[in-house]
Design a protein around this motif. Structure first.
Motif, mmCIF file in Angstrom:
data_model
loop_
_atom_site.group_PDB
_atom_site.id
_atom_site.type_symbol
_atom_site.label_atom_id
_atom_site.label_comp_id
_atom_site.label_asym_id
_atom_site.label_seq_id
_atom_site.Cartn_x
_atom_site.Cartn_y
_atom_site.Cartn_z
ATOM 1 N N PHE A 198 0.806 -1.223 0.000
ATOM 2 C CA PHE A 198 0.000 0.000 0.000
ATOM 3 C C PHE A 198 0.839 1.273 0.000
ATOM 4 C CE2 PHE A 198 -2.269 -3.378 2.285
ATOM 5 C CZ PHE A 198 -3.347 -3.536 1.447
ATOM 6 N N THR A 199 2.149 1.123 0.232
ATOM 7 C CA THR A 199 2.999 2.307 0.303
ATOM 8 C C THR A 199 4.060 2.340 -0.795
ATOM 9 O OG1 THR A 199 4.516 1.191 1.819
ATOM 10 C CG2 THR A 199 2.699 2.437 2.801
ATOM 11 N N THR B 105 13.628 2.314 7.512
ATOM 12 C CA THR B 105 13.639 3.697 7.994
ATOM 13 C C THR B 105 13.370 4.684 6.856
ATOM 14 O OG1 THR B 105 16.049 3.731 7.694
ATOM 15 C CG2 THR B 105 15.214 3.201 9.890
ATOM 16 N N LYS B 106 13.648 4.268 5.624
ATOM 17 C CA LYS B 106 13.417 5.127 4.458
ATOM 18 C C LYS B 106 11.964 5.565 4.393
ATOM 19 C CE LYS B 106 13.828 5.102 -0.599
ATOM 20 N NZ LYS B 106 14.211 4.300 -1.798
ATOM 21 N N PHE B 107 11.040 4.681 4.763
ATOM 22 C CA PHE B 107 9.618 5.003 4.732
ATOM 23 C C PHE B 107 9.291 6.131 5.708
ATOM 24 C CE2 PHE B 107 5.490 4.360 6.829
ATOM 25 C CZ PHE B 107 4.639 4.592 5.759
ATOM 26 N N ASP C 218 6.949 11.795 1.208
ATOM 27 C CA ASP C 218 5.810 11.399 0.367
ATOM 28 C C ASP C 218 4.650 10.815 1.165
ATOM 29 O OD1 ASP C 218 7.282 12.165 -1.863
ATOM 30 O OD2 ASP C 218 8.181 10.167 -2.068
ATOM 31 N N PHE C 219 4.848 10.587 2.458
ATOM 32 C CA PHE C 219 3.803 9.970 3.274
ATOM 33 C C PHE C 219 3.457 10.855 4.465
ATOM 34 C CE2 PHE C 219 6.342 6.640 1.274
ATOM 35 C CZ PHE C 219 5.365 5.966 0.552
ATOM 36 N N SER C 220 2.180 10.849 4.823
ATOM 37 C CA SER C 220 1.707 11.684 5.923
ATOM 38 C C SER C 220 2.167 11.147 7.265
ATOM 39 C CB SER C 220 0.185 11.771 5.900
ATOM 40 O OG SER C 220 -0.383 10.491 6.162
#
Length: 209
Positions: A84-85, A92-94, A99-101
């Motif tokens: 979903f992402t 940790t990159k996420f 780009d993500f709330s």
């Protein structure tokens, strides 16, 4: 079979595949969502079902948490952690990506913490029995440890080429193919060991009962 012999046989098998099979067939076998990965998912799912049955039949008191963990492993092979992402929520990159709330990061972080909690709980409840079984040379304990040893080996294999590239070390042209086969072979061996260990444990409990 000892852990060292298991690793040796896996590496030998991977080398044999490289030598004996055409390259296009190897690529077909080890590609994303290919036969090797699907086999891993199927074996993890089988192990999860057996674990849940063991919990229901009181064969293994922690079969529920074991089944959950094996299901998580199966979902990981399906890359569910980034469905979903687009980025794995375990990296940790996420969490540093713009780009993500913040709410998405908090939600995914809670999922990861929940998974870690299940793993820690499972380890605490089972480590003593596993070590005692290993000291008594129980087949199920030895087989389980074989599978556990292969997990860090699989992780190191997965990151090996990235590490070599980061260190500025050049690799042979066909090393990527060998690495892919070796990685998938090791990752396939892990659920096989766990599934065999479950059968061995079930037989041991029935004999002792």
């Amino acid at each position: 079979m000892t852990p060292f012999l298991s690793v040796f046989l896996i590496i030998t098998a991977a080398g044999a595949v490289i030598i004996l099979l055409p390259e296009h067939i190897i690529n077909l076998l080890v590609r994303e969502n290919g036969p090797a990965e699907n086999a891993q998912v199927a074996i993890y799912a089988a192990g999860a079902i057996i674990s849940l049955l063991y919990a229901k039949k009181k064969i293994w008191l922690h079969g529920l948490s074991g089944g959950i963990i094996l299901t998580i492993f199966a979902l990981r092979e399906l890359d569910f952690q980034k469905k979903f992402t687009g980025i794995s929520i375990t990296r940790t990159k996420f969490y540093f990506s713009p780009d993500f709330s913040l709410s998405a990061k908090i939600f995914c972080g809670l999922i990861v913490l929940g998974i870690l909690s299940v793993v820690v709980f499972f380890a605490i409840k089972n480590i003593k029995a596993l070590l005692n079984g290993f000291r008594r040379h129980e087949d199920w304990a030895i087989t389980t440890i074989n599978g556990l040893i292969l997990i860090p080996i699989a992780l190191v294999t997965d990151s090996s080429l990235r590490s070599l590239k980061f260190a500025g070390i050049k690799t042979a042209e066909n090393i990527h193919l060998f690495k892919a086969v070796l990685e998938e072979t090791i990752e396939l061996a892990i659920p096989v060991f766990f599934l065999i260990a479950l059968f061995q444990y079930g037989r041991a409990v029935q004999k002792s009962g």
